[in-house]
Design a protein around this motif. Structure first.
Motif, PDB file in Angstrom:
ATOM      1  N   PHE A  88      16.856 -20.033 -73.730  1.00  0.00           N
ATOM      2  CA  PHE A  88      16.184 -19.623 -72.713  1.00  0.00           C
ATOM      3  C   PHE A  88      14.524 -19.683 -72.980  1.00  0.00           C
ATOM      4  O   PHE A  88      13.584 -20.206 -72.309  1.00  0.00           O
ATOM      5  N   GLU A  89      14.252 -19.546 -74.526  1.00  0.00           N
ATOM      6  CA  GLU A  89      13.048 -19.998 -74.883  1.00  0.00           C
ATOM      7  C   GLU A  89      12.252 -21.169 -74.363  1.00  0.00           C
ATOM      8  O   GLU A  89      11.513 -21.727 -74.209  1.00  0.00           O
ATOM      9  N   ARG A  90      13.428 -22.321 -74.928  1.00  0.00           N
ATOM     10  CA  ARG A  90      13.127 -23.506 -74.737  1.00  0.00           C
ATOM     11  C   ARG A  90      12.852 -24.157 -73.190  1.00  0.00           C
ATOM     12  O   ARG A  90      11.869 -24.434 -72.655  1.00  0.00           O
ATOM     13  N   ALA A  91      13.739 -23.524 -72.402  1.00  0.00           N
ATOM     14  CA  ALA A  91      13.655 -23.662 -70.857  1.00  0.00           C
ATOM     15  C   ALA A  91      12.384 -23.147 -70.389  1.00  0.00           C
ATOM     16  O   ALA A  91      11.485 -23.823 -69.628  1.00  0.00           O
ATOM     17  N   ASP A  92      12.019 -21.976 -70.738  1.00  0.00           N
ATOM     18  CA  ASP A  92      10.399 -21.456 -70.338  1.00  0.00           C
ATOM     19  C   ASP A  92       9.467 -22.405 -71.049  1.00  0.00           C
ATOM     20  O   ASP A  92       8.471 -22.662 -70.057  1.00  0.00           O
ATOM     21  N   ARG A  93       9.539 -22.607 -72.187  1.00  0.00           N
ATOM     22  CA  ARG A  93       8.264 -23.288 -72.795  1.00  0.00           C
ATOM     23  C   ARG A  93       8.035 -24.733 -72.002  1.00  0.00           C
ATOM     24  O   ARG A  93       7.078 -25.412 -71.986  1.00  0.00           O
TER      25      ARG A  93
END
Length: 245
Positions: A78-83
């Motif tokens: 999720f962090e990677r998708a958001d970033r």
């Protein structure tokens, strides 16, 4: 596990900004992965946002080695998708302001783990329908505070104003619970839940018809009730014990 998916543009939109991904085969350290995303309506390139965020999440899970717990794997994804979406929007003027909801679920060793950002939902159906995720929107907060009834919340004018999104530094909430053979998981966008109430959805899931036919019925009902948004329905039947990879 068996998966049926239907997605429809609806009756008022010209572009389908929903995006889905599913695999019942191992992916990275997970036994399976199911994702539904809804690009933010009214913003630029919502269709790009939902597809791009989903792809980034799946790529991150694929590249993760064994050894981490399921929630940690999904949290980093999720962090990677958001970033990645924040960075893409910063680099491209046509993507300014874009974002997406995101629900990602996996079943490992008989336990469901689901993360969500936004107001797309995951339900568990075991004789009755139970919403597992919690909506990140203004109306949900008003409902929790007792300012609205569930029916008032479903038709409130602010129902589409979400308070957390991928692309806006939105991080997920997580939910875990045991599942068993015979359970059904329903993942859907608000194009369904804003048009069809939970009682009706639960009644449809009880019908003695195939999963694909159930998805078709839910799409048709959403359109019959106005079809004001894109509609996506993913139905996951858990047949037998699901082993970890």
């Amino acid at each position: 596990m068996q998966v049926s998916v239907r997605t429809d543009t609806g009756k008022t939109r010209t572009v389908n900004q929903d995006y889905v991904y599913s695999t019942t085969s191992p992916i990275g350290p997970l036994s399976n992965l199911f994702v539904v995303a809804d690009g933010m309506g009214g913003y630029k390139s919502g269709d790009f946002a939902s597809r791009f965020a989903t792809e980034q999440l799946a790529e991150c899970v694929t590249g993760t080695g064994s050894g981490d717990d399921v929630q940690s794997v999904l949290y980093r994804a999720f962090e990677r998708a958001d970033r990645a979406l924040v960075e893409a929007a910063a680099d491209r003027e046509d993507l300014a302001g874009t974002g997406t909801t995101l629900v990602a679920a996996t079943v490992n060793d008989g336990e469901l783990t689901v993360g969500n950002v936004g107001d797309s939902r995951l339900y568990l159906f075991r004789n009755e329908l139970e919403q597992i995720t919690e909506d990140h929107n203004r109306v949900s907060l008003m409902l929790k505070n007792g300012q609205l009834t569930p029916e008032e919340a479903r038709i409130h004018r602010d129902k589409n104003k979400i308070t957390r999104a991928i692309g806006y530094h939105g991080l997920p909430d997580f939910f875990s619970l045991p599942v068993r053979s015979g359970d059904r998981l329903l993942i859907c966008t608000d194009g369904l839940t804003n048009m069809v109430d939970d009682e009706t959805i639960g009644a449809v899931l009880k019908r003695p018809i195939s999963s694909g036919e159930i998805c078709d019925v839910l799409i048709d009902l959403a359109n019959e009730h106005g079809g004001e948004d894109n509609i996506t329905v993913m139905l996951i039947d858990i047949n037998g014990e699901v082993e970890a990879c």
